[in-house]
Scaffold this motif. Structure first.
Motif, short mmCIF file in Angstrom:
data_model
loop_
_atom_site.label_atom_id
_atom_site.label_comp_id
_atom_site.label_asym_id
_atom_site.label_seq_id
_atom_site.Cartn_x
_atom_site.Cartn_y
_atom_site.Cartn_z
N GLU A 17 0.67 -0.94 -0.08
CA GLU A 17 0.07 0.10 -0.12
C GLU A 17 0.77 1.27 0.09
O GLU A 17 0.68 2.25 -0.58
CB GLU A 17 -0.86 -0.05 1.09
N TYR A 18 1.87 1.27 0.72
CA TYR A 18 2.91 2.36 0.86
C TYR A 18 3.43 2.68 -0.61
O TYR A 18 3.81 3.69 -0.99
CB TYR A 18 3.75 2.28 1.92
N ILE A 21 0.95 4.34 -2.71
CA ILE A 21 0.94 5.64 -2.40
C ILE A 21 1.87 6.66 -2.93
O ILE A 21 1.82 7.60 -3.64
CB ILE A 21 0.60 6.02 -1.10
N ILE A 25 1.99 9.65 -5.85
CA ILE A 25 2.46 10.97 -5.49
C ILE A 25 3.46 11.27 -6.40
O ILE A 25 3.39 12.41 -7.03
CB ILE A 25 2.93 11.01 -4.12
#
Length: 84
Positions: A17-18, A21, A25
C-alpha cells in the motif's frame, strides 16, 4: 505458525500500500511539474540571480532564454538525430 504467517502477510500488504501511494504521489508531482515547469524554473532562476547579487529581472530573462533554447532543441530532435 499460523499466527506468524498472518502477521507477516499483513506487513507485506502494508508495504504494498505504501509503494502504491508513493507511486501515485510521484505521478502527480511529474504532472504538476509538466504543467508549471516554466514557472518553477523562472522562480528558481530569479532566486539564484538575486542570491548572487543581481537583479530579479535578469533571472527571468535567463530562464526565458533557456526555456526557449530547450524547446527549440527538443523540436529539432527526430529519430535520425536523437543520439547526437
Amino acid at each position: 505458525m499460523h499466527k506468524f504467517q498472518l502477521i507477516r502477510r499483513q506487513l507485506g500488504q502494508g508495504m504494498t500500500e505504501y509503494i502504491i501511494i508513493v507511486a501515485l504521489i510521484a505521478i502527480a508531482a511529474i504532472g504538476v511539474y509538466q504543467a508549471f515547469g516554466d514557472v518553477v524554473r523562472g522562480q528558481t532562476a530569479t532566486a539564484a540571480v538575486q542570491l548572487g547579487g543581481g537583479k530579479g529581472a535578469q533571472g527571468r530573462t535567463v530562464a526565458d532564454a533557456g526555456s526557449s533554447a530547450a524547446n527549440t532543441a527538443a523540436k529539432a530532435k527526430t529519430l535520425k538525430n536523437f543520439e547526437k
